[in-house]
Design a protein around this motif. Structure first.
Motif, mmCIF file in Angstrom:
data_model
loop_
_atom_site.group_PDB
_atom_site.id
_atom_site.type_symbol
_atom_site.label_atom_id
_atom_site.label_comp_id
_atom_site.label_asym_id
_atom_site.label_seq_id
_atom_site.Cartn_x
_atom_site.Cartn_y
_atom_site.Cartn_z
ATOM 1 N N PRO A 46 32.556 -39.064 4.813
ATOM 2 C CA PRO A 46 31.935 -38.665 6.081
ATOM 3 C C PRO A 46 31.840 -37.145 6.164
ATOM 4 N N LEU A 47 30.633 -36.626 6.118
ATOM 5 C CA LEU A 47 30.430 -35.178 6.089
ATOM 6 C C LEU A 47 30.007 -34.617 7.436
ATOM 7 N N GLY A 48 30.046 -35.412 8.461
ATOM 8 C CA GLY A 48 29.801 -34.910 9.808
ATOM 9 C C GLY A 48 28.369 -34.557 10.105
ATOM 10 N N GLY A 49 27.413 -35.103 9.387
ATOM 11 C CA GLY A 49 26.018 -34.801 9.652
ATOM 12 C C GLY A 49 25.151 -36.014 9.417
ATOM 13 N N ARG A 50 23.849 -35.836 9.589
ATOM 14 C CA ARG A 50 22.920 -36.935 9.335
ATOM 15 C C ARG A 50 22.755 -37.131 7.836
ATOM 16 N N GLY A 51 22.400 -38.342 7.470
ATOM 17 C CA GLY A 51 22.095 -38.613 6.081
ATOM 18 C C GLY A 51 23.323 -38.810 5.216
ATOM 19 N N ASP A 52 23.072 -39.104 3.938
ATOM 20 C CA ASP A 52 24.173 -39.325 3.009
ATOM 21 C C ASP A 52 24.580 -38.013 2.353
ATOM 22 N N SER A 53 25.504 -38.116 1.409
ATOM 23 C CA SER A 53 26.055 -36.901 0.793
ATOM 24 C C SER A 53 25.001 -36.128 0.008
ATOM 25 N N TRP A 54 24.056 -36.826 -0.614
ATOM 26 C CA TRP A 54 23.018 -36.125 -1.375
ATOM 27 C C TRP A 54 22.085 -35.352 -0.454
ATOM 28 N N GLN A 55 21.801 -35.901 0.724
ATOM 29 C CA GLN A 55 20.937 -35.203 1.683
ATOM 30 C C GLN A 55 21.642 -34.014 2.321
ATOM 31 N N VAL A 56 22.948 -33.947 2.190
ATOM 32 C CA VAL A 56 23.709 -32.782 2.648
ATOM 33 C C VAL A 56 23.832 -31.749 1.535
ATOM 34 N N LEU A 57 24.126 -32.199 0.319
ATOM 35 C CA LEU A 57 24.402 -31.294 -0.789
ATOM 36 C C LEU A 57 23.157 -30.631 -1.356
ATOM 37 N N VAL A 58 22.108 -31.407 -1.591
ATOM 38 C CA VAL A 58 20.930 -30.879 -2.295
ATOM 39 C C VAL A 58 20.256 -29.731 -1.545
ATOM 40 N N PRO A 59 20.025 -29.799 -0.224
ATOM 41 C CA PRO A 59 19.445 -28.632 0.451
ATOM 42 C C PRO A 59 20.282 -27.362 0.269
ATOM 43 N N GLY A 60 21.602 -27.511 0.311
ATOM 44 C CA GLY A 60 22.456 -26.346 0.100
ATOM 45 C C GLY A 60 22.321 -25.785 -1.300
ATOM 46 N N LEU A 61 22.221 -26.650 -2.295
ATOM 47 C CA LEU A 61 22.066 -26.185 -3.673
ATOM 48 C C LEU A 61 20.727 -25.481 -3.886
ATOM 49 N N LEU A 62 19.686 -25.965 -3.225
ATOM 50 C CA LEU A 62 18.384 -25.307 -3.347
ATOM 51 C C LEU A 62 18.430 -23.893 -2.780
ATOM 52 N N LEU A 63 19.079 -23.745 -1.634
ATOM 53 C CA LEU A 63 19.193 -22.409 -1.054
ATOM 54 C C LEU A 63 20.142 -21.536 -1.857
ATOM 55 N N MET A 183 27.600 -25.540 0.630
ATOM 56 C CA MET A 183 28.198 -26.669 -0.072
ATOM 57 C C MET A 183 28.523 -27.828 0.871
ATOM 58 N N LEU A 184 29.095 -27.499 2.029
ATOM 59 C CA LEU A 184 29.475 -28.520 3.010
ATOM 60 C C LEU A 184 29.138 -28.010 4.404
ATOM 61 N N PRO A 185 28.852 -28.896 5.360
ATOM 62 C CA PRO A 185 28.547 -28.448 6.727
ATOM 63 C C PRO A 185 29.716 -27.675 7.327
ATOM 64 N N MET A 186 29.402 -26.592 8.003
ATOM 65 C CA MET A 186 30.448 -25.759 8.609
ATOM 66 C C MET A 186 31.157 -26.490 9.740
ATOM 67 N N THR A 187 30.569 -27.541 10.269
ATOM 68 C CA THR A 187 31.212 -28.314 11.345
ATOM 69 C C THR A 187 32.477 -29.015 10.859
ATOM 70 N N LEU A 188 32.648 -29.095 9.538
ATOM 71 C CA LEU A 188 33.864 -29.702 9.008
ATOM 72 C C LEU A 188 35.053 -28.749 9.071
ATOM 73 N N GLY A 189 34.798 -27.467 9.250
ATOM 74 C CA GLY A 189 35.854 -26.471 9.259
ATOM 75 C C GLY A 189 36.426 -26.255 10.646
ATOM 76 N N PRO A 190 37.370 -25.340 10.758
ATOM 77 C CA PRO A 190 37.937 -25.019 12.072
ATOM 78 C C PRO A 190 36.892 -24.388 12.981
ATOM 79 N N ALA A 191 37.144 -24.433 14.271
ATOM 80 C CA ALA A 191 36.158 -23.971 15.253
ATOM 81 C C ALA A 191 35.814 -22.502 15.065
ATOM 82 N N TRP A 192 36.840 -21.669 14.782
ATOM 83 C CA TRP A 192 36.573 -20.235 14.656
ATOM 84 C C TRP A 192 35.656 -19.929 13.474
#
Length: 249
Positions: A46-63, A183-192
């Motif tokens: 569970p990565l805290g966003g829409r879509g599966d893990s590939w739809q989270v990872l691949v956009p980040g890798l492209l950027l 690499m991973l959504p920032m929403t997974l990290g601490p609030a600060w």
């Protein structure tokens, strides 16, 4: 004349890049390694966003591909200075803006081609995304490349030596990657940390691309991403053009 001059510069540098197929493939190697060795670790998590893990990872890798590649583009100017190429261009009537645009458009073309290869590899590994979303992602990669390559060339015109240029670029690239959530959504990290990441413009591009990869084209993330990408590109090209004119490149 601007379009004519830009086309000449663009064609010159693009031919150089296309002749070096090894460099084109090597440029996509690091994101491809992340895709192959890091992507499977995220499958089903569970990565805290829409879509599966590939739809989270691949956009980040492209950027990430555009971020690291475009930031180091200025090394070419430093090498050309040492070889006298820039000095010879100074005596031509070619527009200074064309000298910048031809170079950065070449960078954008190369990195979009590499992004296509990366997406094809991701599809083979399990990525499923709408075609429109993938095309929007390529547009974001192109805009990011134009922006960062413009600033990289401007910086290289100022520092002149690789010993000065390399550490400055590294000081920008690593915090940008870590704080933008590539690499991973920032929403997974601490609030600060999530709050701090909103001061990083690349964060908005990452969020917009991830929405595009799940077919969400009318979200606030998409709006902010487009505004930041276009605004950053305009600002970067303006800064780069001014440096090229004052430096007489």
């Amino acid at each position: 004349m601007l379009l004519h001059d830009t086309a000449i510069i663009y064609g010159r540098y693009l031919r150089q890049s296309l002749r070096s197929r090894f460099a084109l493939l090597f440029g996509v190697l690091m994101p491809l390694l992340y895709l192959v060795f890091f992507g499977p670790l995220l499958t089903g998590l569970p990565l805290g966003g829409r879509g599966d893990s590939w739809q989270v990872l691949v956009p980040g890798l492209l950027l990430q591909l555009g971020l690291f590649g475009a930031l180091f583009a200025g090394f070419m100017i430093i090498m050309e200075n040492g070889q006298g190429v820039v000095e010879r261009m100074r005596v031509t009537p070619v527009s200074r803006l064309a000298l910048l645009l031809g170079r950065v458009l070449r960078e954008a073309t190369v990195f979009v081609l590499q992004a296509v290869l990366l997406v094809l590899a991701a599809v083979a590994m399990g990525l499923r995304a709408p075609l429109a979303g993938v095309l929007i992602g390529f547009a974001f990669v192109a805009l990011l490349t134009v922006s960062l390559a413009s600033l990289s060339y401007a910086l290289a015109m100022k520092v002149r030596t690789p010993q000065e240029f390399g550490p400055l670029v590294n000081a920008v690239s690593m915090p940008s990657m870590l704080l933008s959530g590539l690499m991973l959504p920032m929403t997974l990290g601490p609030a600060w940390l999530n709050v701090l990441s909103h001061f990083m413009p690349f964060r908005y591009l990452v969020d917009a691309m991830r929405d595009a990869y799940v077919g969400a084209y009318t979200t606030d993330h998409m709006l902010y991403g487009v505004l930041v990408a276009v605004g950053f590109a305009v600002l970067a090209v303006t800064v780069g053009t001014r440096v090229f004119r004052t430096a007489g490149a």
